[in-house]
Design a protein around this motif. Structure first.
Motif, PDB file in Angstrom:
ATOM      1  N   LYS A   1      35.671  35.283  28.593  1.00  0.00           N
ATOM      2  CA  LYS A   1      34.935  35.133  29.843  1.00  0.00           C
ATOM      3  C   LYS A   1      35.145  36.321  30.768  1.00  0.00           C
ATOM      4  CE  LYS A   1      34.218  31.900  33.681  1.00  0.00           C
ATOM      5  NZ  LYS A   1      34.598  30.600  34.259  1.00  0.00           N
ATOM      6  N   ALA A   2      36.401  36.766  30.909  1.00  0.00           N
ATOM      7  CA  ALA A   2      36.721  37.812  31.885  1.00  0.00           C
ATOM      8  C   ALA A   2      36.381  39.223  31.418  1.00  0.00           C
ATOM      9  CB  ALA A   2      38.199  37.737  32.248  1.00  0.00           C
ATOM     10  N   TYR A   3      36.550  39.490  30.109  1.00  0.00           N
ATOM     11  CA  TYR A   3      36.439  40.877  29.639  1.00  0.00           C
ATOM     12  C   TYR A   3      35.396  41.117  28.561  1.00  0.00           C
ATOM     13  CZ  TYR A   3      40.816  40.931  32.183  1.00  0.00           C
ATOM     14  OH  TYR A   3      41.745  40.788  33.156  1.00  0.00           O
ATOM     15  N   LEU A   4      34.899  40.065  27.957  1.00  0.00           N
ATOM     16  CA  LEU A   4      33.912  40.237  26.893  1.00  0.00           C
ATOM     17  C   LEU A   4      32.517  39.807  27.324  1.00  0.00           C
ATOM     18  CD1 LEU A   4      35.999  39.037  23.808  1.00  0.00           C
ATOM     19  CD2 LEU A   4      35.853  41.321  24.809  1.00  0.00           C
ATOM     20  N   GLY A   5      32.394  39.328  28.574  1.00  0.00           N
ATOM     21  CA  GLY A   5      31.090  38.949  29.102  1.00  0.00           C
ATOM     22  C   GLY A   5      30.491  37.714  28.465  1.00  0.00           C
ATOM     23  N   GLU A   6      31.352  36.846  27.960  1.00  0.00           N
ATOM     24  CA  GLU A   6      30.877  35.630  27.301  1.00  0.00           C
ATOM     25  C   GLU A   6      31.283  34.405  28.124  1.00  0.00           C
ATOM     26  OE1 GLU A   6      32.254  35.527  23.289  1.00  0.00           O
ATOM     27  OE2 GLU A   6      31.802  37.630  22.936  1.00  0.00           O
TER      28      GLU A   6
ATOM     29  N   HIS B   1      35.805  44.587  23.751  1.00  0.00           N
ATOM     30  CA  HIS B   1      35.459  44.082  22.414  1.00  0.00           C
ATOM     31  C   HIS B   1      35.711  45.147  21.356  1.00  0.00           C
ATOM     32  CE1 HIS B   1      33.056  42.621  19.024  1.00  0.00           C
ATOM     33  NE2 HIS B   1      33.202  41.424  19.552  1.00  0.00           N
ATOM     34  N   MET B   2      35.280  46.373  21.622  1.00  0.00           N
ATOM     35  CA  MET B   2      35.501  47.455  20.665  1.00  0.00           C
ATOM     36  C   MET B   2      36.985  47.744  20.506  1.00  0.00           C
ATOM     37  SD  MET B   2      32.715  48.703  19.248  1.00  0.00           S
ATOM     38  CE  MET B   2      32.997  50.416  18.841  1.00  0.00           C
ATOM     39  N   ALA B   3      37.707  47.747  21.622  1.00  0.00           N
ATOM     40  CA  ALA B   3      39.142  48.033  21.561  1.00  0.00           C
ATOM     41  C   ALA B   3      39.868  46.994  20.713  1.00  0.00           C
ATOM     42  CB  ALA B   3      39.718  48.076  22.967  1.00  0.00           C
ATOM     43  N   LEU B   4      39.579  45.728  20.958  1.00  0.00           N
ATOM     44  CA  LEU B   4      40.257  44.663  20.211  1.00  0.00           C
ATOM     45  C   LEU B   4      39.812  44.622  18.761  1.00  0.00           C
ATOM     46  CD1 LEU B   4      40.153  41.876  22.950  1.00  0.00           C
ATOM     47  CD2 LEU B   4      42.211  43.011  22.077  1.00  0.00           C
ATOM     48  N   SER B   5      38.625  45.128  18.480  1.00  0.00           N
ATOM     49  CA  SER B   5      38.128  45.113  17.101  1.00  0.00           C
ATOM     50  C   SER B   5      38.861  46.099  16.202  1.00  0.00           C
ATOM     51  CB  SER B   5      36.621  45.395  17.071  1.00  0.00           C
ATOM     52  OG  SER B   5      36.346  46.752  17.380  1.00  0.00           O
ATOM     53  N   ILE B   6      39.484  47.137  16.799  1.00  0.00           N
ATOM     54  CA  ILE B   6      40.214  48.108  15.970  1.00  0.00           C
ATOM     55  C   ILE B   6      41.727  48.001  16.141  1.00  0.00           C
ATOM     56  CG2 ILE B   6      38.276  49.735  16.027  1.00  0.00           C
ATOM     57  CD1 ILE B   6      40.063  51.511  17.876  1.00  0.00           C
ATOM     58  N   ALA B   7      42.174  47.269  17.163  1.00  0.00           N
ATOM     59  CA  ALA B   7      43.611  47.193  17.446  1.00  0.00           C
ATOM     60  C   ALA B   7      44.293  46.129  16.599  1.00  0.00           C
ATOM     61  CB  ALA B   7      43.839  46.883  18.928  1.00  0.00           C
ATOM     62  N   SER B   8      45.596  46.272  16.439  1.00  0.00           N
ATOM     63  CA  SER B   8      46.380  45.224  15.783  1.00  0.00           C
ATOM     64  C   SER B   8      46.891  44.227  16.816  1.00  0.00           C
ATOM     65  CB  SER B   8      47.559  45.831  15.016  1.00  0.00           C
ATOM     66  OG  SER B   8      48.304  46.710  15.853  1.00  0.00           O
TER      67      SER B   8
ATOM     68  N   ALA C   1      43.562  37.149  17.983  1.00  0.00           N
ATOM     69  CA  ALA C   1      43.749  35.988  18.855  1.00  0.00           C
ATOM     70  C   ALA C   1      43.137  36.229  20.233  1.00  0.00           C
ATOM     71  CB  ALA C   1      45.226  35.652  18.975  1.00  0.00           C
ATOM     72  N   LEU C   2      43.279  37.450  20.765  1.00  0.00           N
ATOM     73  CA  LEU C   2      42.708  37.750  22.070  1.00  0.00           C
ATOM     74  C   LEU C   2      41.186  37.727  22.032  1.00  0.00           C
ATOM     75  CD1 LEU C   2      45.097  40.587  23.311  1.00  0.00           C
ATOM     76  CD2 LEU C   2      44.991  38.225  24.138  1.00  0.00           C
ATOM     77  N   LEU C   3      40.604  38.163  20.931  1.00  0.00           N
ATOM     78  CA  LEU C   3      39.147  38.098  20.795  1.00  0.00           C
ATOM     79  C   LEU C   3      38.651  36.658  20.839  1.00  0.00           C
ATOM     80  CD1 LEU C   3      38.346  40.800  18.081  1.00  0.00           C
ATOM     81  CD2 LEU C   3      37.358  40.692  20.375  1.00  0.00           C
ATOM     82  N   GLY C   4      39.469  35.729  20.388  1.00  0.00           N
ATOM     83  CA  GLY C   4      39.090  34.329  20.383  1.00  0.00           C
ATOM     84  C   GLY C   4      39.560  33.546  21.591  1.00  0.00           C
ATOM     85  N   ASN C   5      40.267  34.213  22.505  1.00  0.00           N
ATOM     86  CA  ASN C   5      40.811  33.539  23.683  1.00  0.00           C
ATOM     87  C   ASN C   5      39.711  33.330  24.724  1.00  0.00           C
ATOM     88  OD1 ASN C   5      42.020  33.708  26.542  1.00  0.00           O
ATOM     89  ND2 ASN C   5      43.840  33.306  25.291  1.00  0.00           N
ATOM     90  N   ASP C   6      39.528  32.091  25.185  1.00  0.00           N
ATOM     91  CA  ASP C   6      38.449  31.776  26.123  1.00  0.00           C
ATOM     92  C   ASP C   6      38.566  32.570  27.416  1.00  0.00           C
ATOM     93  OD1 ASP C   6      37.295  30.009  24.370  1.00  0.00           O
ATOM     94  OD2 ASP C   6      38.214  28.220  25.254  1.00  0.00           O
ATOM     95  N   GLN C   7      39.785  32.731  27.916  1.00  0.00           N
ATOM     96  CA  GLN C   7      39.994  33.479  29.161  1.00  0.00           C
ATOM     97  C   GLN C   7      39.568  34.930  28.996  1.00  0.00           C
ATOM     98  OE1 GLN C   7      44.038  33.258  30.622  1.00  0.00           O
ATOM     99  NE2 GLN C   7      43.756  34.933  32.072  1.00  0.00           N
ATOM    100  N   VAL C   8      39.947  35.530  27.883  1.00  0.00           N
ATOM    101  CA  VAL C   8      39.579  36.923  27.611  1.00  0.00           C
ATOM    102  C   VAL C   8      38.080  37.054  27.393  1.00  0.00           C
ATOM    103  CG1 VAL C   8      39.877  38.847  25.997  1.00  0.00           C
ATOM    104  CG2 VAL C   8      41.853  37.481  26.692  1.00  0.00           C
TER     105      VAL C   8
END
Length: 238
Positions: A232-237, A198-205, A223-230
């Motif tokens: 669930k797998a990497y953001l703990g949501e 989450h932190m990485a995607l929050s500062i990356a382009s 877009a990756l922050l909003g991707n359901d697969q991402v």
């Protein structure tokens, strides 16, 4: 034209294929993140770019030059800095001596050394305060700052960071990411591997998702922050 480009890169450890034909690019001035689980091939990818591992197949280009067979020390001199996973500082050497190793690795002349020290000390004032202290006696957060600072002493065009927040308290994680943004604003391109997706995607382009040695997703960070697969797998949501 990309500053750094990997095309169909394969990397082996003996008979085991750790990286399986990945392609990615990093543009000048970008922050690009590579996220994925443990053992996905993230660290191997950075080691291969740095010349610490060799490709079995594929091509790596930096500033339009093929660097797949260039020795690691030459890659540093060309402008690729690397702060490795686990920090890898020299525990018995002083903070200043650790930073000097960055200068030595890049073959920098004395005229450039003052500028490099000034930049690192401005970003990390605690390193200037502790410059005579042995690196191994620093806190975990300070050791991470030292690892990043040592990589910056090479005056890199692109800085590769491998898990810079690992083992750090939340307040220090935020500070490290603020510093990464500042480094980028100063003109250094960043390729970031980070467990805190989450932190990485929050500062990356832009970002890439790697699984079992293969790139399975690439998109803008938003877009990756909003991707359901991402999520669930990497953001703990869910």
């Amino acid at each position: 034209m990309a500053l750094l480009e990997l095309s169909g890169v394969h990397v082996h450890y003996g008979m085991i294929e750790a990286v399986k034909g990945i392609s990615l690019s990093v543009g000048d001035g970008e922050i690009v993140t590579l996220i994925g689980g443990n053992g996905a091939g993230k660290t191997t990818t950075l080691k291969t770019i740095s010349g610490l591992k060799r490709t079995s197949k594929g091509r790596i280009r930096f500033k339009e030059k093929d660097i797949g067979s260039v020795p690691a020390h030459r890659i540093v001199e060309m402008g690729i800095g690397h702060a490795p996973e686990g920090r890898r500082i020299f525990a018995r050497m002083s903070v200043r001596e650790n930073l000097e190793m960055g200068l030595y690795a890049a073959g920098r002349q004395t005229a450039k050394s003052t500028e490099a020290f000034d930049r690192v000390y401005a970003l990390f004032p605690i390193l200037q305060e502790r410059k005579a202290q042995a690196g191994g006696t620093l806190s975990g957060g300070q050791q991470q700052m030292l690892a990043i600072g040592r990589a910056l002493m090479t005056t890199p065009t692109i800085l590769m960071l491998d898990e810079p927040s690992m083992g750090l308290a939340p307040n220090l994680v935020e500070r490290i990411f603020e510093i990464i943004l500042e480094i980028n604003k100063q003109g250094t391109t960043v390729l970031l591997i980070e467990q805190n997706a989450h932190m990485a995607l929050s500062i990356a382009s832009r970002g890439y998702v790697i699984e079992s040695g293969r790139i399975v997703l690439e998109d803008s960070a938003r877009a990756l922050l909003g991707n359901d697969q991402v999520r669930k797998a990497y953001l703990g949501e869910e």
